[in-house]
Write a protein that holds these residues in place. Structure first.
Motif, PDB file in Angstrom:
ATOM      1  N   GLY A 133       8.986   5.229 -17.519  1.00  0.00           N
ATOM      2  CA  GLY A 133       8.504   6.578 -17.766  1.00  0.00           C
ATOM      3  C   GLY A 133       9.050   7.569 -16.758  1.00  0.00           C
ATOM      4  N   PRO A 134       8.872   8.867 -17.028  1.00  0.00           N
ATOM      5  CA  PRO A 134       9.405   9.906 -16.141  1.00  0.00           C
ATOM      6  C   PRO A 134       8.630  10.009 -14.833  1.00  0.00           C
ATOM      7  CG  PRO A 134       8.124  10.892 -17.915  1.00  0.00           C
ATOM      8  CD  PRO A 134       8.218   9.427 -18.213  1.00  0.00           C
ATOM      9  N   ALA A 135       9.139  10.837 -13.929  1.00  0.00           N
ATOM     10  CA  ALA A 135       8.505  11.043 -12.629  1.00  0.00           C
ATOM     11  C   ALA A 135       7.080  11.559 -12.799  1.00  0.00           C
ATOM     12  CB  ALA A 135       9.323  12.047 -11.817  1.00  0.00           C
ATOM     13  N   GLY A 136       6.191  11.083 -11.932  1.00  0.00           N
ATOM     14  CA  GLY A 136       4.835  11.611 -11.913  1.00  0.00           C
ATOM     15  C   GLY A 136       3.865  10.945 -12.850  1.00  0.00           C
ATOM     16  N   THR A 137       4.288   9.890 -13.549  1.00  0.00           N
ATOM     17  CA  THR A 137       3.401   9.243 -14.521  1.00  0.00           C
ATOM     18  C   THR A 137       2.568   8.116 -13.902  1.00  0.00           C
ATOM     19  OG1 THR A 137       5.290   7.889 -15.222  1.00  0.00           O
ATOM     20  CG2 THR A 137       4.768   9.822 -16.551  1.00  0.00           C
ATOM     21  N   GLY A 138       2.696   7.909 -12.590  1.00  0.00           N
ATOM     22  CA  GLY A 138       1.854   6.944 -11.905  1.00  0.00           C
ATOM     23  C   GLY A 138       2.319   5.511 -11.991  1.00  0.00           C
ATOM     24  N   LYS A 139       3.581   5.285 -12.336  1.00  0.00           N
ATOM     25  CA  LYS A 139       4.091   3.909 -12.478  1.00  0.00           C
ATOM     26  C   LYS A 139       3.964   3.146 -11.156  1.00  0.00           C
ATOM     27  CE  LYS A 139       8.271   5.283 -13.383  1.00  0.00           C
ATOM     28  NZ  LYS A 139       8.095   6.739 -13.177  1.00  0.00           N
ATOM     29  N   THR A 140       4.595   3.686 -10.132  1.00  0.00           N
ATOM     30  CA  THR A 140       4.622   3.011  -8.836  1.00  0.00           C
ATOM     31  C   THR A 140       3.229   2.963  -8.228  1.00  0.00           C
ATOM     32  OG1 THR A 140       6.886   3.767  -8.476  1.00  0.00           O
ATOM     33  CG2 THR A 140       5.665   3.035  -6.537  1.00  0.00           C
ATOM     34  N   TYR A 141       2.514   4.069  -8.303  1.00  0.00           N
ATOM     35  CA  TYR A 141       1.185   4.158  -7.679  1.00  0.00           C
ATOM     36  C   TYR A 141       0.229   3.135  -8.289  1.00  0.00           C
ATOM     37  CZ  TYR A 141      -2.486   6.656  -5.153  1.00  0.00           C
ATOM     38  OH  TYR A 141      -3.493   7.005  -4.285  1.00  0.00           O
ATOM     39  N   THR A 142       0.261   3.029  -9.619  1.00  0.00           N
ATOM     40  CA  THR A 142      -0.593   2.051 -10.297  1.00  0.00           C
ATOM     41  C   THR A 142      -0.192   0.637  -9.914  1.00  0.00           C
ATOM     42  OG1 THR A 142      -0.898   3.559 -12.168  1.00  0.00           O
ATOM     43  CG2 THR A 142      -1.410   1.237 -12.553  1.00  0.00           C
ATOM     44  N   GLY A 143       1.111   0.393  -9.833  1.00  0.00           N
ATOM     45  CA  GLY A 143       1.593  -0.931  -9.449  1.00  0.00           C
ATOM     46  C   GLY A 143       1.164  -1.314  -8.039  1.00  0.00           C
ATOM     47  N   VAL A 144       1.285  -0.380  -7.102  1.00  0.00           N
ATOM     48  CA  VAL A 144       0.887  -0.660  -5.719  1.00  0.00           C
ATOM     49  C   VAL A 144      -0.619  -0.911  -5.656  1.00  0.00           C
ATOM     50  CG1 VAL A 144       0.713   0.295  -3.386  1.00  0.00           C
ATOM     51  CG2 VAL A 144       2.827   0.573  -4.684  1.00  0.00           C
ATOM     52  N   ALA A 145      -1.397  -0.142  -6.418  1.00  0.00           N
ATOM     53  CA  ALA A 145      -2.851  -0.349  -6.453  1.00  0.00           C
ATOM     54  C   ALA A 145      -3.185  -1.754  -6.963  1.00  0.00           C
ATOM     55  CB  ALA A 145      -3.516   0.705  -7.331  1.00  0.00           C
ATOM     56  N   MET A 146      -2.498  -2.190  -8.015  1.00  0.00           N
ATOM     57  CA  MET A 146      -2.729  -3.529  -8.549  1.00  0.00           C
ATOM     58  C   MET A 146      -2.329  -4.608  -7.532  1.00  0.00           C
ATOM     59  SD  MET A 146      -4.123  -3.378 -11.533  1.00  0.00           S
ATOM     60  CE  MET A 146      -3.763  -4.914 -12.397  1.00  0.00           C
ATOM     61  N   ALA A 147      -1.257  -4.337  -6.782  1.00  0.00           N
ATOM     62  CA  ALA A 147      -0.810  -5.291  -5.766  1.00  0.00           C
ATOM     63  C   ALA A 147      -1.837  -5.401  -4.635  1.00  0.00           C
ATOM     64  CB  ALA A 147       0.548  -4.869  -5.210  1.00  0.00           C
ATOM     65  N   VAL A 148      -2.346  -4.262  -4.180  1.00  0.00           N
ATOM     66  CA  VAL A 148      -3.353  -4.259  -3.112  1.00  0.00           C
ATOM     67  C   VAL A 148      -4.623  -4.964  -3.592  1.00  0.00           C
ATOM     68  CG1 VAL A 148      -4.865  -2.780  -1.721  1.00  0.00           C
ATOM     69  CG2 VAL A 148      -2.436  -2.223  -1.945  1.00  0.00           C
ATOM     70  N   LYS A 149      -5.003  -4.700  -4.832  1.00  0.00           N
ATOM     71  CA  LYS A 149      -6.181  -5.358  -5.414  1.00  0.00           C
ATOM     72  C   LYS A 149      -5.996  -6.878  -5.431  1.00  0.00           C
ATOM     73  CE  LYS A 149      -8.738  -5.556  -9.824  1.00  0.00           C
ATOM     74  NZ  LYS A 149     -10.109  -5.358  -9.301  1.00  0.00           N
ATOM     75  N   ALA A 150      -4.823  -7.323  -5.867  1.00  0.00           N
ATOM     76  CA  ALA A 150      -4.551  -8.764  -5.929  1.00  0.00           C
ATOM     77  C   ALA A 150      -4.587  -9.388  -4.533  1.00  0.00           C
ATOM     78  CB  ALA A 150      -3.195  -9.011  -6.591  1.00  0.00           C
ATOM     79  N   LEU A 151      -4.073  -8.660  -3.535  1.00  0.00           N
ATOM     80  CA  LEU A 151      -4.083  -9.167  -2.165  1.00  0.00           C
ATOM     81  C   LEU A 151      -5.512  -9.256  -1.630  1.00  0.00           C
ATOM     82  CD1 LEU A 151      -2.303 -10.020   0.269  1.00  0.00           C
ATOM     83  CD2 LEU A 151      -2.421  -7.621   1.018  1.00  0.00           C
ATOM     84  N   LYS A 152      -6.297  -8.206  -1.862  1.00  0.00           N
ATOM     85  CA  LYS A 152      -7.685  -8.189  -1.389  1.00  0.00           C
ATOM     86  C   LYS A 152      -8.499  -9.313  -2.018  1.00  0.00           C
ATOM     87  CE  LYS A 152      -8.414  -3.306  -0.196  1.00  0.00           C
ATOM     88  NZ  LYS A 152      -9.349  -3.421   0.930  1.00  0.00           N
ATOM     89  N   GLU A 153      -8.219  -9.592  -3.288  1.00  0.00           N
ATOM     90  CA  GLU A 153      -8.971 -10.624  -4.008  1.00  0.00           C
ATOM     91  C   GLU A 153      -8.364 -12.021  -3.827  1.00  0.00           C
ATOM     92  OE1 GLU A 153      -9.266  -9.216  -8.016  1.00  0.00           O
ATOM     93  OE2 GLU A 153     -10.642  -7.591  -7.478  1.00  0.00           O
ATOM     94  N   LYS A 154      -7.356 -12.097  -2.930  1.00  0.00           N
ATOM     95  CA  LYS A 154      -6.706 -13.364  -2.569  1.00  0.00           C
ATOM     96  C   LYS A 154      -6.047 -14.069  -3.755  1.00  0.00           C
ATOM     97  CE  LYS A 154      -9.779 -14.018   1.385  1.00  0.00           C
ATOM     98  NZ  LYS A 154      -8.903 -13.225   2.247  1.00  0.00           N
ATOM     99  N   GLN A 155      -5.631 -13.271  -4.751  1.00  0.00           N
ATOM    100  CA  GLN A 155      -4.871 -13.825  -5.867  1.00  0.00           C
ATOM    101  C   GLN A 155      -3.428 -14.085  -5.445  1.00  0.00           C
ATOM    102  OE1 GLN A 155      -5.352 -10.927  -8.950  1.00  0.00           O
ATOM    103  NE2 GLN A 155      -7.582 -11.160  -9.023  1.00  0.00           N
ATOM    104  N   VAL A 156      -2.957 -13.327  -4.459  1.00  0.00           N
ATOM    105  CA  VAL A 156      -1.620 -13.520  -3.879  1.00  0.00           C
ATOM    106  C   VAL A 156      -1.749 -13.483  -2.359  1.00  0.00           C
ATOM    107  CG1 VAL A 156      -0.400 -12.492  -5.845  1.00  0.00           C
ATOM    108  CG2 VAL A 156      -1.081 -11.042  -3.924  1.00  0.00           C
ATOM    109  N   LYS A 157      -0.720 -13.973  -1.675  1.00  0.00           N
ATOM    110  CA  LYS A 157      -0.744 -14.004  -0.213  1.00  0.00           C
ATOM    111  C   LYS A 157       0.049 -12.864   0.409  1.00  0.00           C
ATOM    112  CE  LYS A 157      -1.392 -19.013   0.102  1.00  0.00           C
ATOM    113  NZ  LYS A 157      -0.796 -20.298   0.577  1.00  0.00           N
ATOM    114  N   ARG A 158       0.873 -12.191  -0.399  1.00  0.00           N
ATOM    115  CA  ARG A 158       1.688 -11.116   0.159  1.00  0.00           C
ATOM    116  C   ARG A 158       2.106 -10.141  -0.928  1.00  0.00           C
ATOM    117  NH1 ARG A 158       7.517 -14.109   1.042  1.00  0.00           N
ATOM    118  NH2 ARG A 158       7.298 -15.565  -0.671  1.00  0.00           N
TER     119      ARG A 158
END
Length: 318
Positions: A133-158
């Motif tokens: 999608g184009p700039a500003g649609t939240g692609k990266t931001y949503t992805g980083v949020a999902m990554a942080v969530k997975a790390l906090k919930e110990k679904q991943v180690k890094r």
């Protein structure tokens, strides 16, 4: 006298204990019969076994609260330490698809548009997801949020965040500074997203320990990425060989997310974008999800959508 030792895990002690140990002093007030001492990430409590058992249970709830919300205050300490049962767990589980991460300053980070919610749902269901999608649609931001969530919930180690270090008209070799100083400007949007979601000391500690890694795509060569949430950002600027190299780095228990805007390719002329090619050849592969975001998903300043529309009108006439 009985002793209990509790370690702060993945919690920055300065932020948890508070300015001049204000939070620690508040905690001590609720347990006057215990001797409580904290140094760095270690808390030691001395006293009767029964009181220590109760204290440890409630103190661990306080740590869980901090890990989820990135902050505590006197009201939180009061509520957690004076309550006999754990609050809101069912609510948080039922609400998981709405609030992704509790960011800095109480900011609630969640999907803001239907397509962003589709992206979240697709990441839950697939191990590899393309967000286009184009700039500003939240692609990266949503992805980083999902990554942080997975790390906090110990679904991943890094968490591993990467981008191709390609920009129009610039060559890394002619930029001043060491390699990190040369590359940091390219990685800045990834740092910005993380700073919204993690306390500064926690983010710094994660980077120092390698729990969060931010590196150019070339540094991924030869690696196998296990137990990780990996995001390739600005993927429209990958070549065929770079994209193939990245996709084949996937290891066990890994989530791969690839984001990009096919309309903003900075590659040399007549070089095929690895992102465009990957979407075509992987669209029917089971386990790969592809979500397209559009102008309606732009969550930046209202002028951004108008600017993109204005540019489209002249680009379509070329």
């Amino acid at each position: 006298m009985n002793e209990r030792v509790i370690e702060l895990i993945d919690i920055a002690p300065k932020e948890f204990w508070g300015t001049q140990d204000a939070h620690l002093e508040s905690i001590k007030k609720y347990y006057p019969k215990l001797k409580i001492v904290a140094r760095g990430t270690t808390l030691k409590a001395f006293g009767e076994a029964e009181i220590l058992d109760e204290f440890e249970t409630r103190f661990r709830r306080l740590m869980q609260h901090f890990s989820r919300y990135n902050s505590i205050d006197d009201n939180v300490i009061l509520r957690v330490l004076e309550t006999t049962h754990q609050h809101d767990e069912a609510h948080h589980m039922n609400d998981r698809d709405k609030i992704l991460v509790h960011g800095i300053g109480g900011k609630l980070i969640k999907a803001m548009t239907p397509n962003q919610q589709k992206l979240v749902d697709t990441i839950y269901k697939n191990d590899m997801v393309f967000a286009i999608g184009p700039a500003g649609t939240g692609k990266t931001y949503t992805g980083v949020a999902m990554a942080v969530k997975a790390l906090k919930e110990k679904q991943v180690k890094r968490i591993i965040l990467t981008r191709p270090a390609v920009e129009a008209g610039e060559n890394l070799g002619f930029l001043p500074g060491d390699m990190k100083e040369k590359l940091d400007p390219y990685m800045q949007p990834l740092y910005d997203a993380l700073r919204d979601m993690l306390p500064p000391q926690t983010l710094e500690d994660y980077i120092l320990k390698g729990i969060i890694q931010i590196a150019p795509l070339a540094f991924m060569r030869g690696r196998t990425l296990d137990n990780a949430f990996v995001i390739l950002d600005e993927a429209q600027n990958t070549t065929h060989s770079q994209m193939k190299m990245f996709l084949t780095r996937m290891g066990k228990n890994a989530k791969f997310m690839i984001t990009g805007d096919p309309g903003q390719v900075d590659l040399p002329r007549r070089t095929i974008s690895g992102l465009k090619e990957a979407i075509l050849i992987l669209k029917d592969v089971e386990g790969v999800g592809i979500i397209f975001l559009d102008d309606k998903d732009i969550v930046r300043h209202r002028l951004v959508k108008k600017i993109i529309d204005a540019y489209k009108s002249i680009e379509n006439n070329d």
